[in-house]
Design an enzyme around this catalytic site. Structure first.
Site, short mmCIF file in Angstrom:
data_model
loop_
_atom_site.label_atom_id
_atom_site.label_comp_id
_atom_site.label_asym_id
_atom_site.label_seq_id
_atom_site.Cartn_x
_atom_site.Cartn_y
_atom_site.Cartn_z
N ALA A 67 0.95 -1.12 0.17
CA ALA A 67 0.02 -0.18 0.03
C ALA A 67 0.95 0.73 -0.12
N LEU A 68 -0.03 2.54 -0.40
CA LEU A 68 1.34 3.52 -0.79
C LEU A 68 0.70 4.51 0.60
N GLY A 112 2.39 5.50 3.13
CA GLY A 112 3.84 5.81 4.54
C GLY A 112 3.08 4.54 5.46
N THR A 113 3.79 5.12 6.23
CA THR A 113 3.70 5.72 7.90
C THR A 113 2.34 6.10 8.27
N CYS A 114 1.86 7.33 8.03
CA CYS A 114 0.64 8.28 8.31
C CYS A 114 0.16 7.50 7.42
N THR A 130 12.36 7.64 2.89
CA THR A 130 12.41 6.85 3.69
C THR A 130 11.27 6.71 4.46
N LEU A 186 6.67 15.19 11.56
CA LEU A 186 5.02 14.98 11.20
C LEU A 186 5.26 14.50 10.18
N ALA A 187 4.01 14.34 9.95
CA ALA A 187 3.09 13.77 8.48
C ALA A 187 3.22 15.16 6.70
N HIS A 207 -19.74 33.97 16.62
CA HIS A 207 -20.39 33.48 18.23
C HIS A 207 -21.41 32.67 17.82
P1 FAD Z 1 7.02 8.00 6.12
O1 FAD Z 1 5.46 8.04 6.15
O2 FAD Z 1 7.50 7.16 7.55
O3 FAD Z 1 7.23 6.89 4.45
C1 FAD Z 1 8.10 6.03 4.42
C2 FAD Z 1 7.67 4.84 3.29
O4 FAD Z 1 9.22 4.85 2.20
C3 FAD Z 1 7.58 3.74 3.67
O5 FAD Z 1 6.13 4.09 2.70
C4 FAD Z 1 8.36 2.66 3.23
O6 FAD Z 1 8.00 1.43 3.33
C5 FAD Z 1 8.99 3.45 2.84
N1 FAD Z 1 10.72 3.11 2.06
C6 FAD Z 1 11.89 2.78 3.54
N2 FAD Z 1 12.88 2.51 2.70
C7 FAD Z 1 12.06 1.92 1.43
C8 FAD Z 1 13.07 1.98 0.68
N3 FAD Z 1 14.25 2.07 0.59
N4 FAD Z 1 12.86 1.77 -0.76
C9 FAD Z 1 11.40 2.20 -0.63
N5 FAD Z 1 10.41 2.01 -0.40
C10 FAD Z 1 10.82 2.75 0.99
N6 FAD Z 1 2.75 12.77 12.39
C11 FAD Z 1 1.61 14.12 12.63
O7 FAD Z 1 1.49 14.46 11.15
N7 FAD Z 1 -0.09 13.98 12.94
C12 FAD Z 1 -0.40 12.84 13.43
O8 FAD Z 1 -1.15 12.50 13.81
C13 FAD Z 1 0.44 11.71 13.57
N8 FAD Z 1 0.72 10.62 14.47
C14 FAD Z 1 1.39 9.56 13.85
C15 FAD Z 1 1.07 8.52 14.61
C16 FAD Z 1 1.93 6.89 14.60
C17 FAD Z 1 1.22 5.88 15.82
C18 FAD Z 1 3.01 7.16 14.18
C19 FAD Z 1 3.90 5.97 14.42
C20 FAD Z 1 3.18 8.18 13.56
C21 FAD Z 1 2.61 9.71 13.47
N9 FAD Z 1 2.43 10.44 12.72
C22 FAD Z 1 2.16 12.08 12.83
C23 FAD Z 1 4.16 10.89 11.94
C24 FAD Z 1 3.84 10.41 10.72
O9 FAD Z 1 3.66 9.00 10.59
C25 FAD Z 1 5.33 11.08 9.60
O10 FAD Z 1 6.11 12.16 10.45
C26 FAD Z 1 5.47 10.59 8.30
O11 FAD Z 1 4.74 9.25 8.41
C27 FAD Z 1 6.47 11.15 7.93
O12 FAD Z 1 6.77 10.57 6.54
P2 FAD Z 1 7.66 10.30 5.57
O13 FAD Z 1 7.21 10.70 4.23
O14 FAD Z 1 9.24 11.23 5.97
O15 FAD Z 1 8.04 8.90 5.95
P1 NAD Z 2 8.09 11.59 21.40
O1 NAD Z 2 9.71 12.13 21.12
O2 NAD Z 2 7.31 12.15 21.26
O3 NAD Z 2 8.32 11.04 22.64
C1 NAD Z 2 9.09 9.60 23.40
C2 NAD Z 2 9.66 10.24 24.90
O4 NAD Z 2 9.31 8.88 25.29
C3 NAD Z 2 9.49 11.50 25.11
O5 NAD Z 2 8.91 11.59 26.47
C4 NAD Z 2 10.88 10.14 26.24
O6 NAD Z 2 10.86 12.08 26.98
C5 NAD Z 2 10.48 9.52 26.66
N1 NAD Z 2 11.70 8.34 26.26
C6 NAD Z 2 12.67 8.33 25.71
N2 NAD Z 2 13.44 7.33 26.29
C7 NAD Z 2 12.79 6.60 27.08
C8 NAD Z 2 12.98 5.64 28.13
N3 NAD Z 2 14.47 5.17 27.64
N4 NAD Z 2 12.34 5.56 29.37
C9 NAD Z 2 10.93 6.28 29.14
N5 NAD Z 2 11.29 7.69 27.80
C10 NAD Z 2 11.22 7.68 27.21
O7 NAD Z 2 8.09 9.95 20.30
P2 NAD Z 2 6.13 8.64 19.96
O8 NAD Z 2 5.48 9.07 20.81
O9 NAD Z 2 7.63 7.60 20.05
O10 NAD Z 2 6.48 9.23 18.58
C11 NAD Z 2 7.84 9.63 17.78
C12 NAD Z 2 7.21 10.30 16.16
O11 NAD Z 2 6.14 10.28 15.73
C13 NAD Z 2 7.37 11.65 17.10
O12 NAD Z 2 8.41 12.67 16.53
C14 NAD Z 2 5.41 12.54 16.92
O13 NAD Z 2 6.53 13.71 16.68
C15 NAD Z 2 5.36 11.94 15.64
N6 NAD Z 2 4.01 11.46 15.33
C16 NAD Z 2 3.27 12.30 15.60
C17 NAD Z 2 1.59 12.25 16.21
C18 NAD Z 2 0.43 13.92 16.18
O14 NAD Z 2 1.67 14.05 15.27
N7 NAD Z 2 -0.23 14.17 16.33
C19 NAD Z 2 1.16 11.69 16.68
C20 NAD Z 2 2.03 10.08 16.89
C21 NAD Z 2 3.36 10.24 16.30
#
Ligand code: FAD
Ligand code: NAD
Length: 462
Positions: free
Chosen positions: A39-40, A42-44, A144, A316-317, A441
């Site tokens: 699927a396209l 990414g993580t997001c 990536t 962040l996405a 309001h």
């Molecule tokens: P990614 O989304 O990680 O995409 C990278 C892609 O590259 C992946 O599909 C991977 O399979 C592919 N890839 C890797 N290596 C290779 C390779 N060698 N060849 C081909 N393909 C490859 N951010 C927000 O802004 N708002 C949120 O609410 C939010 N919620 C999150 C919740 C969770 C649980 C997690 C884990 C993250 C969340 N994030 C959120 C963070 C957000 O998902 C990432 O910041 C964002 O996806 C980064 O985009 P990217 O394109 O850099 O990488």
């Molecule tokens: P984070 O950096 O937000 O938080 C990690 C937390 O783990 C920090 O509070 C840190 O002090 C703590 N920590 C680090 N090492 C530890 C240890 N050994 N023991 C206990 N605590 C420890 O990271 P995350 O929550 O894993 O999220 C990862 C990334 O994904 C973030 O950069 C975030 O921006 C992104 N994300 C964004 C959203 C959103 O925008 N709503 C949602 C989910 C994830």
């Protein structure tokens, strides 16, 4: 091996990669995008932003139906959880959006390659997969992304000790969930499972939650979440976790081991750079494993660019998307820029936490004189109608110029409200500009206007 020629090759189809590919195609480039997952998006789209928000929404409805409706005079009985249906809904949303990216590729004429991208030389990329191919292009963008960071002594078993990916799909509600890390993922997914009935304990290394967030807002958020049932243990160093039968034992420095039935490790994320062939082009990483780039996203190797989670900056996405557009537009038009000072941050808990710009602590550290205006949602009519009155809007403005330097919100729909602040700051607005803007309001956004008035000590409704 088959060789294909393009103008731009993008490795990775997350929000950074797929947006770069689409924007490149819109600007007339012949674009290829390589993605190793089926699927396209990414993580997001697959295992991040979207599925987590789907579960946050569903779990909030469940908790509301159980505990929140009686106050509105709505009596419901027999509220029960259908977890498989909740997961099915989440998967369906993910499917619609990831298929949507495939549709956008088609519409814009982006050629998708399935497989793993690997740099062979500047301008040459191998696609390792079912049909090995070599792609050549003047420009290559590495997008990536990242994966979860690991913790020494805590071995993922893909089941009881896992990452956010497992926590987005637990087959049943854990009785006791231990979350390691009180960051964004820990609080969002901890909230989901707490609302669905789990006892949730959050172990955090620092003496506070949400590092980087304004101190006052983080303290209030912790209080609100603790009231909802999340238990926080701060200043805790986890030294190990192991599966023992149906349980996990988590070891802490200087404390008794804790038993739980699941552990979610959420201590941050690490860039995906393994197997990318960086050594083949002579690309070196910084001390945190990220790919260094200049202000135009170009790496030390001419023609090779990097964007999104794989480079320094917030993971962040929307930041990845901004990187993508700026990088590609610069390649084609000569212009492109992202203002990292104005990337909003949202934590989708209840209440939500949202911010843009500088915190009080950062301004104080930098010796920048500022005035502060706050307004509590308790005094906002719409928040009262919603029944979410916890929290406030805080605006920090330069003491001399009145220019807005930071906006921090804890409250209902804070993630939506922050857009107004971001737009205002993008246009260089002062607090007075916001204060003089007519707000409908009753709306939550009136709290923003009141906080702007408060910067000058002239709130009207407090
Ligand atoms: P990614 O989304 O990680 O995409 C990278 C892609 O590259 C992946 O599909 C991977 O399979 C592919 N890839 C890797 N290596 C290779 C390779 N060698 N060849 C081909 N393909 C490859 N951010 C927000 O802004 N708002 C949120 O609410 C939010 N919620 C999150 C919740 C969770 C649980 C997690 C884990 C993250 C969340 N994030 C959120 C963070 C957000 O998902 C990432 O910041 C964002 O996806 C980064 O985009 P990217 O394109 O850099 O990488
Ligand atoms: P984070 O950096 O937000 O938080 C990690 C937390 O783990 C920090 O509070 C840190 O002090 C703590 N920590 C680090 N090492 C530890 C240890 N050994 N023991 C206990 N605590 C420890 O990271 P995350 O929550 O894993 O999220 C990862 C990334 O994904 C973030 O950069 C975030 O921006 C992104 N994300 C964004 C959203 C959103 O925008 N709503 C949602 C989910 C994830």
């Amino acid at each position: 091996m088959d060789t294909r020629e393009f103008d731009l090759v993008v490795i990775g189809a997350g929000p950074g990669g797929y947006i770069a590919a689409i924007r490149g195609a819109q600007l007339g480039l012949k674009v290829a995008c390589i993605e190793k997952e089926t699927a396209l998006g990414g993580t997001c789209l697959r295992v991040g932003c979207i599925p987590s928000k789907a579960l946050l929404e569903s779990s909030e409805r469940f908790a509301d139906a159980k505990h929140g409706l009686a106050a509105h005079g709505v009596l419901v009985s027999g509220v029960a959880l259908d977890l498989p249906q909740m997961m099915k809904r989440k998967e369906s949303i993910v499917r619609q959006l990831t298929n949507g990216v495939a549709g956008l590729f088609k519409k814009n004429g982006v050629t998708r390659f399935s497989g793993t991208g690997r740099l062979l030389a500047p301008g040459r990329v191998a696609v390792d997969g079912h049909e090995p191919t070599e792609l050549t292009a003047r420009h290559v963008i590495i997008a990536t992304g990242s994966r979860v960071a690991t913790l020494p002594g805590v071995a993922f078993d893909g089941d009881r000790i896992g990452t956010s990916t497992e926590a987005l799909a637990y087959p049943s509600v854990p009785e006791h969930l231990i979350v390691i890390g009180a960051g964004v993922i820990g609080l969002e997914l901890g909230s989901v499972w707490s609302r669905l009935g789990a006892r949730v304990t959050v172990l955090e290394y620092l003496d506070r939650i949400l590092p980087g967030t304004d101190d006052e807002i983080a303290r209030l958020a912790q209080k609100a979440l603790a009231k909802q049932g999340l238990s926080f243990q701060l200043g805790v160093r986890v030294t190990g976790a192991r599966v023992e039968g149906e349980s996990v034992i988590v070891e802490r420095e200087g404390g008794e081991p804790v038993r739980a039935d699941r552990v979610l490790v959420a201590i941050g994320r690490t860039p995906n750079v393994e197997g990318l062939g960086l050594e083949a082009v002579g690309l070196e990483l910084d001390g945190r494993g990220r790919i260094p780039v200049d202000a135009h996203f170009e790496t030390a190797v001419p023609g090779v660019f990097a964007i999104g989670d794989v480079i320094p900056g917030p993971m962040l996405a929307h930041k990845a998307e901004e990187d993508a557009v700026a990088c590609v537009e610069r390649l084609v038009t000569g212009y492109g820029h992202v203002d990292y000072d104005l990337v909003p941050n949202v934590v989708y808990t209840l209440p939500e936490v949202a911010s843009v710009g500088q915190t009080e602590e950062a301004l104080t550290r930098a010796g920048i004189p500022f005035r502060k205006g706050s307004f509590p949602f308790m005094a906002n009519g719409r928040a009262k109608a919603f029944g979410v009155t916890n929290g406030l809007v805080k605006i920090l403005a330069h003491a001399e110029t009145d220019r807005i330097l930071g906006v921090h919100i804890l409250g209902p729909w804070a993630g939506e409200l922050i857009a107004e602040a971001t737009a205002a700051m993008t246009f260089g607005a002062t607090a007075e500009d916001l204060a003089r803007t007519c707000h409908a309001h009753p709306t939550l956004s009136e709290a923003l206007k009141e906080a702007a008035l408060a910067v000058d000590g002239r709130t009207l409704n407090l």
